[in-house]
Write a protein that holds these residues in place. Structure first.
Motif, PDB file in Angstrom:
ATOM      1  N   THR A 184     -10.398  -9.530 -17.185  1.00  0.00           N
ATOM      2  CA  THR A 184     -11.112  -8.766 -16.158  1.00  0.00           C
ATOM      3  C   THR A 184     -11.137  -7.274 -16.507  1.00  0.00           C
ATOM      4  O   THR A 184     -10.539  -6.836 -17.493  1.00  0.00           O
ATOM      5  CB  THR A 184     -10.448  -8.941 -14.781  1.00  0.00           C
ATOM      6  N   ASP A 185     -11.812  -6.491 -15.665  1.00  0.00           N
ATOM      7  CA  ASP A 185     -11.847  -5.040 -15.858  1.00  0.00           C
ATOM      8  C   ASP A 185     -10.851  -4.321 -14.955  1.00  0.00           C
ATOM      9  O   ASP A 185     -10.907  -3.105 -14.793  1.00  0.00           O
ATOM     10  CB  ASP A 185     -13.265  -4.500 -15.624  1.00  0.00           C
ATOM     11  N   GLN A 186      -9.907  -5.075 -14.380  1.00  0.00           N
ATOM     12  CA  GLN A 186      -8.901  -4.514 -13.485  1.00  0.00           C
ATOM     13  C   GLN A 186      -7.516  -4.623 -14.104  1.00  0.00           C
ATOM     14  O   GLN A 186      -7.155  -5.653 -14.675  1.00  0.00           O
ATOM     15  CB  GLN A 186      -8.916  -5.257 -12.141  1.00  0.00           C
ATOM     16  N   MET A 187      -6.732  -3.554 -13.993  1.00  0.00           N
ATOM     17  CA  MET A 187      -5.340  -3.604 -14.437  1.00  0.00           C
ATOM     18  C   MET A 187      -4.568  -4.625 -13.603  1.00  0.00           C
ATOM     19  O   MET A 187      -4.661  -4.628 -12.373  1.00  0.00           O
ATOM     20  CB  MET A 187      -4.695  -2.222 -14.273  1.00  0.00           C
ATOM     21  N   ARG A 188      -3.826  -5.531 -14.261  1.00  0.00           N
ATOM     22  CA  ARG A 188      -2.951  -6.458 -13.547  1.00  0.00           C
ATOM     23  C   ARG A 188      -1.616  -5.765 -13.360  1.00  0.00           C
ATOM     24  O   ARG A 188      -0.787  -5.708 -14.256  1.00  0.00           O
ATOM     25  CB  ARG A 188      -2.775  -7.756 -14.349  1.00  0.00           C
ATOM     26  N   GLU A 189      -1.411  -5.197 -12.176  1.00  0.00           N
ATOM     27  CA  GLU A 189      -0.199  -4.436 -11.878  1.00  0.00           C
ATOM     28  C   GLU A 189       0.849  -5.367 -11.270  1.00  0.00           C
ATOM     29  O   GLU A 189       0.636  -5.935 -10.198  1.00  0.00           O
ATOM     30  CB  GLU A 189      -0.508  -3.308 -10.900  1.00  0.00           C
ATOM     31  N   VAL A 190       1.972  -5.505 -11.955  1.00  0.00           N
ATOM     32  CA  VAL A 190       3.047  -6.372 -11.478  1.00  0.00           C
ATOM     33  C   VAL A 190       4.370  -5.622 -11.527  1.00  0.00           C
ATOM     34  O   VAL A 190       4.644  -4.874 -12.472  1.00  0.00           O
ATOM     35  CB  VAL A 190       3.136  -7.659 -12.340  1.00  0.00           C
ATOM     36  N   MET A 191       5.171  -5.824 -10.502  1.00  0.00           N
ATOM     37  CA  MET A 191       6.537  -5.296 -10.483  1.00  0.00           C
ATOM     38  C   MET A 191       7.508  -6.469 -10.504  1.00  0.00           C
ATOM     39  O   MET A 191       7.315  -7.464  -9.780  1.00  0.00           O
ATOM     40  CB  MET A 191       6.767  -4.458  -9.226  1.00  0.00           C
ATOM     41  N   ALA A 237       0.825  -1.213   0.000  1.00  0.00           N
ATOM     42  CA  ALA A 237       0.000   0.000   0.000  1.00  0.00           C
ATOM     43  C   ALA A 237       0.859   1.262   0.000  1.00  0.00           C
ATOM     44  O   ALA A 237       0.484   2.286  -0.598  1.00  0.00           O
ATOM     45  CB  ALA A 237      -0.930  -0.010   1.208  1.00  0.00           C
ATOM     46  N   ALA A 238       2.016   1.197   0.662  1.00  0.00           N
ATOM     47  CA  ALA A 238       2.915   2.352   0.714  1.00  0.00           C
ATOM     48  C   ALA A 238       3.635   2.586  -0.609  1.00  0.00           C
ATOM     49  O   ALA A 238       3.775   3.734  -1.062  1.00  0.00           O
ATOM     50  CB  ALA A 238       3.931   2.162   1.837  1.00  0.00           C
ATOM     51  N   TYR A 239       4.091   1.513  -1.251  1.00  0.00           N
ATOM     52  CA  TYR A 239       4.905   1.657  -2.462  1.00  0.00           C
ATOM     53  C   TYR A 239       4.089   1.705  -3.753  1.00  0.00           C
ATOM     54  O   TYR A 239       4.539   2.299  -4.743  1.00  0.00           O
ATOM     55  CB  TYR A 239       5.913   0.502  -2.554  1.00  0.00           C
ATOM     56  N   ARG A 240       2.923   1.088  -3.759  1.00  0.00           N
ATOM     57  CA  ARG A 240       2.146   1.000  -4.999  1.00  0.00           C
ATOM     58  C   ARG A 240       1.879   2.351  -5.658  1.00  0.00           C
ATOM     59  O   ARG A 240       2.072   2.485  -6.876  1.00  0.00           O
ATOM     60  CB  ARG A 240       0.834   0.259  -4.733  1.00  0.00           C
ATOM     61  N   PRO A 241       1.456   3.383  -4.919  1.00  0.00           N
ATOM     62  CA  PRO A 241       1.209   4.672  -5.591  1.00  0.00           C
ATOM     63  C   PRO A 241       2.448   5.236  -6.271  1.00  0.00           C
ATOM     64  O   PRO A 241       2.346   5.889  -7.328  1.00  0.00           O
ATOM     65  CB  PRO A 241       0.747   5.581  -4.443  1.00  0.00           C
ATOM     66  N   HIS A 242       3.622   4.994  -5.718  1.00  0.00           N
ATOM     67  CA  HIS A 242       4.863   5.501  -6.307  1.00  0.00           C
ATOM     68  C   HIS A 242       5.198   4.747  -7.601  1.00  0.00           C
ATOM     69  O   HIS A 242       5.663   5.356  -8.574  1.00  0.00           O
ATOM     70  CB  HIS A 242       6.009   5.371  -5.301  1.00  0.00           C
ATOM     71  N   ILE A 243       4.965   3.441  -7.611  1.00  0.00           N
ATOM     72  CA  ILE A 243       5.195   2.660  -8.830  1.00  0.00           C
ATOM     73  C   ILE A 243       4.173   3.048  -9.897  1.00  0.00           C
ATOM     74  O   ILE A 243       4.517   3.236 -11.070  1.00  0.00           O
ATOM     75  CB  ILE A 243       5.142   1.155  -8.517  1.00  0.00           C
TER      76      ILE A 243
END
Length: 272
Positions: free
Chosen positions: A221-228, A43-49
């Protein structure tokens, strides 16, 4: 370092990998490890990525006008170079220690990171081996693949061919329709076992060797699959003479200033 970066989690607490998990990884070429990062850390890093991907993404064509590779994901590489907040995540000692433990080596270096965001309706990722791109003289390479959001069974982890890393260089084909067709035929002909780890929580991670054959399904799906992702290699590896345009390009970009035979330790390959 900015005040914002200083307040981000340090992720200094180790994640313990058992000898059985190390053995499974080295035998199969891939493994799922749950909770490598906590929900609070993500939750802390996701907005920055997310912000970095928004700033650095150069893909502007609609999905329908892209080739198979372009439909697979929005791809942004080496965010740690430009964004201090993401650098703290990518260079986290916890992740690097897990990578080193799985490989059975003392130290690892960064090759590069990649954010891979598969859009709603995005296409599949064709069968490939990552290491066809990397001019490194070692088999001790590994990629951490971590979703920043919970992903369902239908999106799931990548699909891996267990044991395929033991075969080394199978094909020089870059990620494409051709690589998918040829490698699918190879897998079927040799009746090789395929494994998907299914649904994953944000902060879970798969790890796979650079030579492990893998692919990924599309995103219905209708959601972005966000992967780092973060790619590591064993400290002490040397640069290979590039045998393809892909490896020539990687040498210039990810191992700047180095030539074949040099230790793979440019300014972009910090020891972590």
């Amino acid at each position: 370092m900015s005040e914002i970066v200083q307040t981000l989690p340090n992720m200094q607490v180790d994640y313990v990998v058992s000898p059985e998990q190390v053995a499974d990884f080295q035998r199969n070429g891939h493994i799922l490890l749950k909770g490598i990062a906590s929900a609070e850390e993500i939750a802390a890093y996701r907005p920055h990525i997310q912000q970095a991907v928004k700033e650095l993404n150069v893909q502007s064509k609609p999905l329908s006008q892209r080739d198979t590779y372009g439909k697979a994901f929005i791809q942004v590489s080496n965010i740690w170079e430009t964004h201090e907040s993401v650098k703290k995540f990518v260079l986290a000692a916890r992740f690097a220690k897990v990578a080193a433990n799985l490989l059975g080596v003392e130290n690892v270096r960064i090759y590069h990171d990649q954010a891979l965001f598969k859009e709603p309706g995005g296409g599949h990722t064709p069968w490939h081996q990552d290491q066809i791109y990397w001019p490194l003289d070692t088999k001790d390479t590994v990629t951490l693949w971590m979703p920043l959001v919970d992903i369902s069974e239908e999106v799931g982890s990548m699909t891996f061919v267990s044991g395929s890393h033991h075969k080394g260089y199978i094909s020089k084909l870059e990620i494409s329709d051709e690589s998918h067709k040829n490698l699918a035929e190879y897998i079927e002909h040799h009746q090789l076992p395929q494994v998907s780890h299914g649904a994953m929580k944000a902060g879970d991670a798969t790890f796979h060797y650079g030579w492990t054959l893998h692919s990924a399904p599309g995103n219905p799906t209708d959601q972005m699959r966000e992967v780092m992702t973060i790619i590591y290699f064993a400290d002490g590896a040397r640069v290979l003479e590039p045998d393809s345009n892909a490896r020539k390009n990687d040498l210039r970009r990810w191992l700047p200033g180095l030539k074949p035979g040099d230790k793979a330790a440019s300014r972009l390959n910090p020891l972590v």
